[in-house]
Design a protein around this motif. Structure first.
Motif, short mmCIF file in Angstrom:
data_model
loop_
_atom_site.label_atom_id
_atom_site.label_comp_id
_atom_site.label_asym_id
_atom_site.label_seq_id
_atom_site.Cartn_x
_atom_site.Cartn_y
_atom_site.Cartn_z
N VAL A 169 6.67 -5.44 -16.55
CA VAL A 169 5.78 -5.16 -15.43
C VAL A 169 5.57 -3.65 -15.43
N TYR A 170 4.31 -3.21 -15.53
CA TYR A 170 4.02 -1.78 -15.54
C TYR A 170 4.06 -1.21 -14.13
N TYR A 171 3.35 -1.86 -13.20
CA TYR A 171 3.33 -1.38 -11.83
C TYR A 171 2.65 -2.41 -10.93
N LEU A 172 2.78 -2.18 -9.62
CA LEU A 172 2.08 -2.99 -8.62
C LEU A 172 0.89 -2.20 -8.12
N ASP A 173 -0.16 -2.91 -7.83
CA ASP A 173 -1.34 -2.29 -7.23
C ASP A 173 -1.91 -3.30 -6.25
N SER A 174 -3.01 -2.95 -5.64
CA SER A 174 -3.67 -3.91 -4.75
C SER A 174 -5.17 -3.77 -4.92
N ASP A 175 -5.86 -4.87 -4.65
CA ASP A 175 -7.31 -4.83 -4.74
C ASP A 175 -7.86 -4.27 -3.42
N GLY A 188 -6.56 -5.66 -0.26
CA GLY A 188 -5.13 -5.55 -0.03
C GLY A 188 -4.30 -6.62 -0.71
N LYS A 189 -4.91 -7.43 -1.55
CA LYS A 189 -4.19 -8.47 -2.28
C LYS A 189 -3.39 -7.83 -3.42
N PRO A 190 -2.17 -8.32 -3.67
CA PRO A 190 -1.36 -7.70 -4.72
C PRO A 190 -1.90 -7.96 -6.12
N LEU A 191 -1.77 -6.95 -6.95
CA LEU A 191 -2.09 -7.04 -8.37
C LEU A 191 -0.83 -6.63 -9.12
N ILE A 192 -0.36 -7.49 -10.01
CA ILE A 192 0.79 -7.16 -10.84
C ILE A 192 0.24 -6.81 -12.22
N VAL A 193 0.47 -5.58 -12.63
CA VAL A 193 -0.06 -5.10 -13.90
C VAL A 193 1.06 -5.20 -14.94
N LEU A 194 0.78 -5.99 -15.98
CA LEU A 194 1.76 -6.33 -17.01
C LEU A 194 1.27 -5.90 -18.38
N LYS A 195 2.20 -5.82 -19.31
CA LYS A 195 1.84 -5.61 -20.70
C LYS A 195 1.04 -6.83 -21.16
N ARG A 196 -0.03 -6.59 -21.88
CA ARG A 196 -0.81 -7.69 -22.43
C ARG A 196 -0.21 -8.09 -23.77
N ILE A 197 0.10 -9.36 -23.89
CA ILE A 197 0.72 -9.90 -25.10
C ILE A 197 -0.33 -10.70 -25.87
N GLU A 198 -0.49 -10.38 -27.12
CA GLU A 198 -1.41 -11.11 -28.01
C GLU A 198 -0.58 -12.06 -28.85
N GLY A 199 -1.12 -13.18 -29.19
CA GLY A 199 -0.39 -14.07 -30.07
C GLY A 199 -0.85 -15.50 -29.97
N VAL A 200 -0.04 -16.37 -30.53
CA VAL A 200 -0.32 -17.80 -30.60
C VAL A 200 0.75 -18.52 -29.79
N VAL A 201 0.36 -19.58 -29.12
CA VAL A 201 1.30 -20.37 -28.35
C VAL A 201 2.25 -21.08 -29.32
N TRP A 202 3.54 -20.95 -29.07
CA TRP A 202 4.56 -21.51 -29.97
C TRP A 202 4.37 -23.00 -30.19
N SER A 203 4.03 -23.75 -29.14
CA SER A 203 3.88 -25.20 -29.28
C SER A 203 2.85 -25.57 -30.34
N HIS A 233 0.83 -1.21 0.00
CA HIS A 233 0.00 0.00 0.00
C HIS A 233 0.86 1.26 0.00
N ARG A 234 1.96 1.23 0.73
CA ARG A 234 2.85 2.39 0.75
C ARG A 234 3.51 2.60 -0.61
N ALA A 235 3.83 1.49 -1.29
CA ALA A 235 4.54 1.57 -2.57
C ALA A 235 3.63 1.95 -3.73
N VAL A 236 2.32 1.86 -3.52
CA VAL A 236 1.36 2.06 -4.61
C VAL A 236 0.54 3.32 -4.36
N ASP A 237 0.42 4.12 -5.38
CA ASP A 237 -0.49 5.25 -5.34
C ASP A 237 -1.82 4.72 -5.84
N SER A 238 -2.73 4.41 -4.93
CA SER A 238 -3.95 3.68 -5.29
C SER A 238 -4.82 4.45 -6.28
N GLY A 239 -4.64 5.76 -6.40
CA GLY A 239 -5.43 6.51 -7.37
C GLY A 239 -4.79 6.57 -8.74
#
Length: 192
Positions: A126-132, A135-150, A54-60
């Motif tokens: 990783v763009y930033y950390l937030d919390s719900d 108070g549970k952590p939310l890791i906000v990441l770049k969304r990647i579109e594509g096909v699974v290599w396998s 919570h201290r590390a995140v600006d919730s707004g």
């Protein structure tokens, strides 16, 4: 032998003859060093970790509108989200309810801190950390579109049509090289 198994075997053969030097370079270096978060969280309760978060995140700072589930793993669940203040689509990783423990929370935060230090074209930013609200952590990441290599390993027609590659083995090796280069980059920065 199934076509996918044949493709995997072709990759193994090619690696044995052409890829050894690249793999050897990736594995060279000190594997005893690791990246650690700037805050020492060993032996810390989940309540204390949530206070630090919570201290590390600006919730707004960012408002997230969570969407569909993109995938699940042993510890986390990744959902699509809309970051309304910037109008962009992102991915949000959270701890799965079934494994919501202090250890899982700490592991997820450690993953975010370590991954956040790695800036490489083949590592999801990783763009930033937030919390719900709980108070549970939310890791906000770049969304990647594509096909699974396998799914493309033995699909020469799709690889040719979608990616313009005439040689399936060469294309698969180029994808593998990108993966290995990302691993090499992480290893060079102390991530084991």
């Amino acid at each position: 032998m199934a076509p996918e198994d044949q493709a995997v075997e072709m990759l193994r053969t090619a690696l044995a003859t052409r890829g050894q030097e690249l793999i050897a370079k990736t594995l060279v270096g000190s594997l005893s060093k690791t990246i650690a978060p700037t805050v020492d969280i060993r032996g810390t309760s989940s309540d204390r970790v949530r206070q630090l978060l919570h201290r590390a995140v600006d919730s707004g700072r960012a408002r997230l509108q969570l969407g569909e589930t993109l995938g699940e793993g042993g510890m986390g669940i990744v959902r699509s989200a809309k970051q309304s203040d910037l109008g962009r689509n992102v991915a949000v990783k959270t701890v799965r309810k079934e494994v919501d423990t202090d250890e899982a929370t700490l592991a997820m935060l450690r993953e975010a801190w370590v991954t956040g230090t790695l800036e490489h074209p083949n590592i999801v930013p990783v763009y930033y950390l937030d919390s719900d609200p709980q108070g549970k952590p939310l890791i906000v990441l770049k969304r990647i579109e594509g096909v699974v290599w396998s799914g493309l390993l033995s699909d020469a027609e799709t690889v040719r049509n979608e990616y313009g590659a005439s040689d399936l083995l060469e294309w698969n090796l180029s994808v593998l090289t990108k993966v290995v280069n990302a691993m090499r980059y992480a290893h060079q920065r102390g991530v084991v």
